[in-house]
Design a protein around this motif. Structure first.
Motif, PDB file in Angstrom:
ATOM      1  N   GLY A 187       0.802  -1.218   0.000  1.00 33.59           N
ATOM      2  CA  GLY A 187       0.000   0.000   0.000  1.00 33.59           C
ATOM      3  C   GLY A 187       0.834   1.267   0.000  1.00 33.59           C
ATOM      4  N   LEU A 188       2.075   1.167  -0.426  1.00 34.36           N
ATOM      5  CA  LEU A 188       2.973   2.327  -0.423  1.00 34.36           C
ATOM      6  C   LEU A 188       3.067   3.004  -1.786  1.00 34.36           C
ATOM      7  N   ALA A 189       2.562   2.355  -2.822  1.00 34.31           N
ATOM      8  CA  ALA A 189       2.641   2.918  -4.170  1.00 34.31           C
ATOM      9  C   ALA A 189       1.468   3.863  -4.396  1.00 34.31           C
ATOM     10  N   HIS A 190       1.745   4.953  -5.069  1.00 30.51           N
ATOM     11  CA  HIS A 190       0.685   5.929  -5.337  1.00 30.51           C
ATOM     12  C   HIS A 190       0.039   5.608  -6.681  1.00 30.51           C
ATOM     13  N   GLU A 191      -1.257   5.586  -6.711  1.00 36.48           N
ATOM     14  CA  GLU A 191      -1.993   5.416  -7.953  1.00 36.48           C
ATOM     15  C   GLU A 191      -2.784   6.696  -8.191  1.00 36.48           C
ATOM     16  N   PHE A 192      -2.526   7.328  -9.327  1.00 39.11           N
ATOM     17  CA  PHE A 192      -3.186   8.577  -9.646  1.00 39.11           C
ATOM     18  C   PHE A 192      -4.660   8.357  -9.941  1.00 39.11           C
ATOM     19  N   THR A 193      -5.490   9.256  -9.411  1.00 38.89           N
ATOM     20  CA  THR A 193      -6.896   9.280  -9.776  1.00 38.89           C
ATOM     21  C   THR A 193      -6.987  10.009 -11.123  1.00 38.89           C
ATOM     22  N   PRO A 194      -8.071   9.841 -11.851  1.00 34.70           N
ATOM     23  CA  PRO A 194      -8.208  10.575 -13.109  1.00 34.70           C
ATOM     24  C   PRO A 194      -8.083  12.096 -12.923  1.00 34.70           C
ATOM     25  N   GLU A 195      -8.589  12.602 -11.812  1.00 32.65           N
ATOM     26  CA  GLU A 195      -8.495  14.039 -11.548  1.00 32.65           C
ATOM     27  C   GLU A 195      -7.033  14.460 -11.341  1.00 32.65           C
ATOM     28  N   GLU A 196      -6.284  13.678 -10.580  1.00 34.40           N
ATOM     29  CA  GLU A 196      -4.867  13.998 -10.358  1.00 34.40           C
ATOM     30  C   GLU A 196      -4.092  13.938 -11.673  1.00 34.40           C
ATOM     31  N   ALA A 197      -4.408  12.955 -12.507  1.00 35.27           N
ATOM     32  CA  ALA A 197      -3.721  12.815 -13.786  1.00 35.27           C
ATOM     33  C   ALA A 197      -4.011  14.013 -14.687  1.00 35.27           C
ATOM     34  N   ARG A 198      -5.259  14.483 -14.725  1.00 34.53           N
ATOM     35  CA  ARG A 198      -5.607  15.658 -15.522  1.00 34.53           C
ATOM     36  C   ARG A 198      -4.853  16.891 -15.026  1.00 34.53           C
ATOM     37  N   HIS A 199      -4.787  17.049 -13.710  1.00 31.05           N
ATOM     38  CA  HIS A 199      -4.073  18.186 -13.129  1.00 31.05           C
ATOM     39  C   HIS A 199      -2.583  18.132 -13.485  1.00 31.05           C
ATOM     40  N   ALA A 200      -1.988  16.966 -13.391  1.00 30.66           N
ATOM     41  CA  ALA A 200      -0.565  16.809 -13.701  1.00 30.66           C
ATOM     42  C   ALA A 200      -0.302  17.111 -15.175  1.00 30.66           C
ATOM     43  N   ARG A 201      -1.193  16.658 -16.052  1.00 23.79           N
ATOM     44  CA  ARG A 201      -1.026  16.910 -17.482  1.00 23.79           C
ATOM     45  C   ARG A 201      -1.141  18.398 -17.775  1.00 23.79           C
ATOM     46  N   ALA A 202      -2.111  19.054 -17.175  1.00 25.31           N
ATOM     47  CA  ALA A 202      -2.286  20.491 -17.386  1.00 25.31           C
ATOM     48  C   ALA A 202      -1.058  21.255 -16.896  1.00 25.31           C
ATOM     49  N   LYS A 203      -0.528  20.854 -15.775  1.00 26.84           N
ATOM     50  CA  LYS A 203       0.661  21.502 -15.221  1.00 26.84           C
ATOM     51  C   LYS A 203       1.858  21.312 -16.152  1.00 26.84           C
ATOM     52  N   SER A 204       2.008  20.105 -16.692  1.00 30.88           N
ATOM     53  CA  SER A 204       3.099  19.806 -17.610  1.00 30.88           C
ATOM     54  C   SER A 204       2.976  20.625 -18.886  1.00 30.88           C
ATOM     55  N   LEU A 205       1.774  20.678 -19.454  1.00 27.77           N
ATOM     56  CA  LEU A 205       1.564  21.440 -20.683  1.00 27.77           C
ATOM     57  C   LEU A 205       1.833  22.925 -20.462  1.00 27.77           C
ATOM     58  N   SER A 206       1.439  23.437 -19.315  1.00 31.77           N
ATOM     59  CA  SER A 206       1.671  24.834 -18.995  1.00 31.77           C
ATOM     60  C   SER A 206       3.172  25.126 -18.900  1.00 31.77           C
ATOM     61  N   ALA A 207       3.894  24.253 -18.234  1.00 31.65           N
ATOM     62  CA  ALA A 207       5.343  24.444 -18.085  1.00 31.65           C
ATOM     63  C   ALA A 207       6.034  24.369 -19.441  1.00 31.65           C
ATOM     64  N   ARG A 208       5.598  23.459 -20.295  1.00 28.24           N
ATOM     65  CA  ARG A 208       6.199  23.336 -21.626  1.00 28.24           C
ATOM     66  C   ARG A 208       5.923  24.576 -22.461  1.00 28.24           C
ATOM     67  N   ALA A 209       4.712  25.105 -22.358  1.00 29.76           N
ATOM     68  CA  ALA A 209       4.363  26.308 -23.114  1.00 29.76           C
ATOM     69  C   ALA A 209       5.196  27.497 -22.640  1.00 29.76           C
ATOM     70  N   GLN A 210       5.387  27.608 -21.343  1.00 28.14           N
ATOM     71  CA  GLN A 210       6.196  28.702 -20.801  1.00 28.14           C
ATOM     72  C   GLN A 210       7.643  28.586 -21.250  1.00 28.14           C
ATOM     73  N   ALA A 211       8.174  27.370 -21.267  1.00 35.00           N
ATOM     74  CA  ALA A 211       9.558  27.152 -21.702  1.00 35.00           C
ATOM     75  C   ALA A 211       9.710  27.491 -23.184  1.00 35.00           C
TER      76      ALA A 211
END
Length: 67
Positions: free
Chosen positions: A37-61
Motif C-alpha cells: 500500500g505504499l505505491a501511489h496510484e493517480f486518480t483521473p483528476e490527479e492525472a488531468r491536473h498533472a497533465r495540465a501543469k506539464s503542458l503549462s510548463a512546456r508552453a512557458q519554456a
C-alpha cells in the motif's frame, strides 16, 4: 569508463547489472510497493491536473526560448 580525471571506473552494483536483471528487480520493487500500500496510484483528476501543469510548463519554456 573514465571519470573526468581520466581514472578508470568500473560499473558496480545496480548500474553494472544486465539491463534485464535491473528491470526484474525494479518490477519486484513496484509489485511489493503496491502490495504494501505504499505505491501511489493517480486518480483521473490527479492525472488531468498533472497533465495540465506539464503542458503549462512546456508552453512557458517554449515562450522563453522564442524571446
Amino acid at each position: 569508463m573514465n571519470d573526468q580525471e581520466g581514472r578508470i571506473r568500473t560499473r558496480r552494483g545496480f548500474a553494472g547489472m544486465d539491463p534485464e536483471r535491473q528491470r526484474e528487480i525494479a518490477r519486484l520493487g513496484g509489485r511489493t510497493a503496491h502490495e504494501l500500500g505504499l505505491a501511489h496510484e493517480f486518480t483521473p483528476e490527479e492525472a488531468r491536473h498533472a497533465r495540465a501543469k506539464s503542458l503549462s510548463a512546456r508552453a512557458q519554456a517554449a515562450a522563453r526560448q522564442q524571446e
